[in-house]
Design a protein around this motif. Structure first.
Motif, PDB file in Angstrom:
ATOM      1  N   THR A 277       0.840  -1.206   0.000  1.00 22.25           N
ATOM      2  CA  THR A 277       0.000   0.000   0.000  1.00 22.25           C
ATOM      3  C   THR A 277       0.871   1.251   0.000  1.00 22.25           C
ATOM      4  O   THR A 277       0.602   2.215  -0.732  1.00 22.25           O
ATOM      5  N   CYS A 278       1.923   1.222   0.793  1.00 17.19           N
ATOM      6  CA  CYS A 278       2.810   2.392   0.857  1.00 17.19           C
ATOM      7  C   CYS A 278       3.505   2.642  -0.480  1.00 17.19           C
ATOM      8  O   CYS A 278       3.698   3.797  -0.879  1.00 17.19           O
ATOM      9  N   LEU A 279       3.865   1.565  -1.156  1.00 13.72           N
ATOM     10  CA  LEU A 279       4.515   1.715  -2.465  1.00 13.72           C
ATOM     11  C   LEU A 279       3.562   2.387  -3.452  1.00 13.72           C
ATOM     12  O   LEU A 279       3.941   3.283  -4.206  1.00 13.72           O
ATOM     13  N   LEU A 280       2.315   1.953  -3.416  1.00 18.02           N
ATOM     14  CA  LEU A 280       1.314   2.518  -4.316  1.00 18.02           C
ATOM     15  C   LEU A 280       1.036   3.989  -3.984  1.00 18.02           C
ATOM     16  O   LEU A 280       0.956   4.834  -4.880  1.00 18.02           O
ATOM     17  N   VAL A 281       0.921   4.283  -2.704  1.00 18.75           N
ATOM     18  CA  VAL A 281       0.654   5.669  -2.302  1.00 18.75           C
ATOM     19  C   VAL A 281       1.848   6.563  -2.659  1.00 18.75           C
ATOM     20  O   VAL A 281       1.682   7.692  -3.127  1.00 18.75           O
ATOM     21  N   ARG A 282       3.049   6.026  -2.482  1.00 15.97           N
ATOM     22  CA  ARG A 282       4.238   6.791  -2.871  1.00 15.97           C
ATOM     23  C   ARG A 282       4.212   7.093  -4.373  1.00 15.97           C
ATOM     24  O   ARG A 282       4.471   8.216  -4.804  1.00 15.97           O
ATOM     25  N   PHE A 283       3.873   6.092  -5.159  1.00 13.98           N
ATOM     26  CA  PHE A 283       3.860   6.271  -6.612  1.00 13.98           C
ATOM     27  C   PHE A 283       2.742   7.210  -7.041  1.00 13.98           C
ATOM     28  O   PHE A 283       2.939   8.119  -7.844  1.00 13.98           O
TER      29      PHE A 283
ATOM     30  N   GLY B 237      15.292 -15.003 -15.758  1.00 13.67           N
ATOM     31  CA  GLY B 237      15.272 -14.561 -14.373  1.00 13.67           C
ATOM     32  C   GLY B 237      14.288 -13.415 -14.245  1.00 13.67           C
ATOM     33  O   GLY B 237      13.739 -12.919 -15.229  1.00 13.67           O
ATOM     34  N   LEU B 238      14.051 -12.998 -13.027  1.00 15.99           N
ATOM     35  CA  LEU B 238      13.099 -11.908 -12.797  1.00 15.99           C
ATOM     36  C   LEU B 238      13.836 -10.582 -12.698  1.00 15.99           C
ATOM     37  O   LEU B 238      14.896 -10.513 -12.078  1.00 15.99           O
ATOM     38  N   PRO B 239      13.263  -9.514 -13.257  1.00 13.83           N
ATOM     39  CA  PRO B 239      13.828  -8.197 -12.977  1.00 13.83           C
ATOM     40  C   PRO B 239      13.711  -7.944 -11.475  1.00 13.83           C
ATOM     41  O   PRO B 239      12.680  -8.271 -10.880  1.00 13.83           O
ATOM     42  N   PHE B 240      14.748  -7.383 -10.888  1.00  8.07           N
ATOM     43  CA  PHE B 240      14.772  -7.218  -9.432  1.00  8.07           C
ATOM     44  C   PHE B 240      15.347  -5.855  -9.051  1.00  8.07           C
ATOM     45  O   PHE B 240      16.331  -5.405  -9.628  1.00  8.07           O
ATOM     46  N   MET B 241      14.726  -5.241  -8.062  1.00  4.10           N
ATOM     47  CA  MET B 241      15.261  -3.996  -7.505  1.00  4.10           C
ATOM     48  C   MET B 241      14.933  -3.939  -6.033  1.00  4.10           C
ATOM     49  O   MET B 241      13.959  -4.545  -5.587  1.00  4.10           O
ATOM     50  N   GLU B 242      15.731  -3.173  -5.321  1.00  5.30           N
ATOM     51  CA  GLU B 242      15.345  -2.823  -3.962  1.00  5.30           C
ATOM     52  C   GLU B 242      14.708  -1.439  -4.008  1.00  5.30           C
ATOM     53  O   GLU B 242      15.138  -0.567  -4.771  1.00  5.30           O
ATOM     54  N   THR B 243      13.685  -1.269  -3.185  1.00  2.00           N
ATOM     55  CA  THR B 243      12.902  -0.031  -3.218  1.00  2.00           C
ATOM     56  C   THR B 243      12.695   0.503  -1.802  1.00  2.00           C
ATOM     57  O   THR B 243      12.889  -0.211  -0.820  1.00  2.00           O
ATOM     58  N   SER B 244      12.263   1.734  -1.737  1.00  2.00           N
ATOM     59  CA  SER B 244      11.807   2.284  -0.453  1.00  2.00           C
ATOM     60  C   SER B 244      10.577   3.146  -0.704  1.00  2.00           C
ATOM     61  O   SER B 244      10.659   4.174  -1.388  1.00  2.00           O
ATOM     62  N   ALA B 245       9.462   2.706  -0.141  1.00  2.00           N
ATOM     63  CA  ALA B 245       8.261   3.538  -0.227  1.00  2.00           C
ATOM     64  C   ALA B 245       8.450   4.776   0.642  1.00  2.00           C
ATOM     65  O   ALA B 245       7.822   5.807   0.407  1.00  2.00           O
ATOM     66  N   LYS B 246       9.336   4.663   1.625  1.00  2.00           N
ATOM     67  CA  LYS B 246       9.556   5.794   2.541  1.00  2.00           C
ATOM     68  C   LYS B 246      10.320   6.929   1.858  1.00  2.00           C
ATOM     69  O   LYS B 246       9.924   8.084   1.925  1.00  2.00           O
TER      70      LYS B 246
END
Ligand code: GTP
Ligand code: MG
Length: 266
Positions: free
Chosen positions: A78-84, A210-219
């Motif tokens: 939810t935080c990721l979506l709200v950030r976006f 393989g899967l595309p991969f990233m580290e993220t921060s909604a913060k």
């Protein structure tokens, strides 16, 4: 491709499964933590690429796609979506999503308006059957774990198995390790995320690469826009298939554009 205006709500024109949200029952199923001015009730119909027929708020767009956020409860969907969507972070008390919720966002992708209809699912086990009903219409899935929660990482294989069972074979899938701002609490190394992304035991059609991969921060917002933009670019390329357009390579794009991304090809 012509640019069209989203017709006024068509929510009543397409039958929805009884467990899925409609204009009438949406508020029962989901508890958005902030007001959702962009939210609207939409039918859970077939894929919409190339045919802008989703109910709407009047956004102009050329193509529309459904994107689903999945992963354990508390990983930050939810935080990721709200950030976006809103550029904000939902700090404070954790309010778990009930059922399913969605937001729309229109992105400009290489001169084309791409509407992402983003479904925010509940990670809690008891809502799993609701989530299952949505997989089949999803064009893309963002699968999240929390780098401060080992269980959420260990459960990724189970999520991949579920995705293989319920989602379309050609669904675009991306793995995200969220809460990368919490460096002190980190328990899942970035390399472990990369390793899993390279060699997932089950991942549908993307397994080959393989899967595309990233580290993220909604913060902090780290790599959040990038994750959605990359998905939008991939989906747009797949739907338009312009003969002279150079092929978009999702893995290369996030490797080039991402911060703290090393990447993912085996
Ligand atoms: N430090 C940090 N905290 C985060 C981040 N993303 C989410 N959180 C926190 O993690 C908790 C859970 O976030 P949610 O977005 O509600 O989790 P969820 O995946 O939607 O959970 P369910 O709705 O139960 O499936 C909240 O307290 C957030 O404030 C992040 O990137 N960094
Ligand atoms: Mg949630």
């Amino acid at each position: 491709m012509s640019r069209k205006k989203t017709p006024k709500s068509k929510a009543g024109s397409v039958p929805a499964a009884s467990t899925l949200p409609t204009a009438a029952n949406r508020s029962r199923l989901a508890h958005p933590r902030t007001p959702c001015p962009g939210s609207e009730a939409l039918p859970n119909g077939p894929p919409q690429s190339g045919r802008p027929s989703l109910g709407g708020t009047g956004d102009f767009y050329d193509v529309a796609f459904k994107v689903m956020l999945v992963g354990d409860s508390g990983v930050g969907k939810t935080c990721l979506l709200v950030r976006f969507k809103d550029g904000a972070f939902l700090a404070g008390t954790f309010i778990s999503t009930v059922g399913i919720d969605f937001r729309n966002k229109v992105l400009d992708v290489d001169g084309m308006k791409v509407k992402l209809q983003i479904w925010d699912t509940a990670g809690q086990e008891r809502f799993r059957s609701v989530t299952h009903a949505y997989y089949r219409d999803a064009h893309a899935l963002l699968l999240l774990y929390d780098i401060t929660n080992k269980d959420s990482f260990d459960n990724i294989q189970a999520w991949l198995t579920e995705i293989q069972e319920y989602a379309q074979r050609d669904v675009v899938l991306m793995l995200l390790g969220n809460k990368v701002d919490s460096t002190q609490e980190r328990v899942v190394k970035r390399e472990d995320g990369e390793k899993l992304a390279k060699h997932p035991a089950a991942s549908g059609s993307l397994q080959e690469y393989g899967l595309p991969f990233m580290e993220t921060s909604a913060k902090t917002g780290l790599n959040v826009d990038l994750a959605f933009t990359a998905i939008a670019k991939e989906l747009k390329q797949r739907s338009t298939k312009a003969p002279n357009e150079p092929r978009f390579r999702l893995h290369d794009y996030i490797k080039r554009e991402g911060r703290g991304v090393s990447c993912c090809r085996p």
